[in-house]
Design a protein around this motif. Structure first.
Motif, PDB file in Angstrom:
ATOM      1  N   LYS A 156      80.888  48.572 -50.067  1.00 17.10           N
ATOM      2  CA  LYS A 156      81.266  49.593 -49.105  1.00 17.10           C
ATOM      3  C   LYS A 156      82.445  49.126 -48.285  1.00 17.10           C
ATOM      4  O   LYS A 156      82.640  47.929 -48.069  1.00 17.10           O
ATOM      5  CB  LYS A 156      80.083  49.914 -48.173  1.00 17.10           C
ATOM      6  N   LYS A 157      83.208  50.080 -47.812  1.00 20.90           N
ATOM      7  CA  LYS A 157      84.293  49.754 -46.885  1.00 20.90           C
ATOM      8  C   LYS A 157      83.668  49.327 -45.563  1.00 20.90           C
ATOM      9  O   LYS A 157      82.599  49.817 -45.195  1.00 20.90           O
ATOM     10  CB  LYS A 157      85.170  50.985 -46.656  1.00 20.90           C
ATOM     11  N   GLU A 179      80.732  56.540 -47.279  1.00 20.53           N
ATOM     12  CA  GLU A 179      81.387  55.448 -48.014  1.00 20.53           C
ATOM     13  C   GLU A 179      81.372  54.132 -47.231  1.00 20.53           C
ATOM     14  O   GLU A 179      81.833  53.112 -47.729  1.00 20.53           O
ATOM     15  CB  GLU A 179      82.808  55.836 -48.413  1.00 20.53           C
ATOM     16  N   TYR A 180      80.813  54.146 -46.024  1.00 25.64           N
ATOM     17  CA  TYR A 180      80.771  52.955 -45.183  1.00 25.64           C
ATOM     18  C   TYR A 180      79.367  52.392 -44.992  1.00 25.64           C
ATOM     19  O   TYR A 180      79.205  51.306 -44.453  1.00 25.64           O
ATOM     20  CB  TYR A 180      81.364  53.257 -43.802  1.00 25.64           C
TER      21      TYR A 180
END
Length: 158
Positions: free
Chosen positions: A22-23, A79-80
């Motif tokens: 993940k970012k 996405e985090y």
């Protein structure tokens, strides 16, 4: 494009790690979401059993506007965080609903992650319907472990 070969249970492809990485979650993340308001997101649909709601103007309901803002924040974060194991829940809302939006118009919701305090996330947001700014405000969310949360919740309904 990489071709993935069949694998036995427990075997990993090199791309698996990339897909699960993940970012880093950081302040300043922004996200924009557009939504065309349908007929079933008006005041009359919010609580169909509320007789007085049925007599009100056919406009995008504030309750659905809150939901759209939450949806945008959730989309901004997936996405985090380790979705769906980790999820976020709304814990605070401070907003206005300053202009009415009839069905058929498209609302653009913009959110920005302003502050991270442990698992508490603070967003600022604004939305417009192409004619007017319809809302702005501050929203707080809390990161949860979905399984643990569901287990605690089940004890509440026993």
């Amino acid at each position: 494009s990489e071709t993935l070969l069949p694998r036995t249970p427990g075997q990993r492809n090199a791309s698996d790690e990339e897909e699960t990485m993940k970012k880093p979650l950081q302040e300043g993340i922004t996200y924009e979401f557009t939504y065309k308001v349908p007929e079933n997101k008006t005041v009359q649909s919010l609580f169909p059993e509320a007789e007085k709601f049925q007599l009100m103007p056919k406009v995008f309901a504030s309750g659905f506007l809150v939901g759209l803002m939450e949806w945008t924040c959730i989309e901004a974060l997936t996405e985090y965080i380790d979705w769906p194991k980790e999820q976020t829940l709304g814990i605070s809302f401070n907003m206005d609903h300053s202009a009415a939006t009839p069905p058929g118009l498209t609302v653009t919701m913009k959110v920005k992650l302003d502050k991270i305090e442990g698992k508490k996330l603070t967003f600022s947001f604004t939305a417009d319907d192409g004619v007017d700014t319809i809302t702005k405000g501050i929203h707080e969310r809390f990161i949860i472990d979905a399984d643990k949360f569901t287990a605690r919740l089940s004890s509440k309904i026993k």
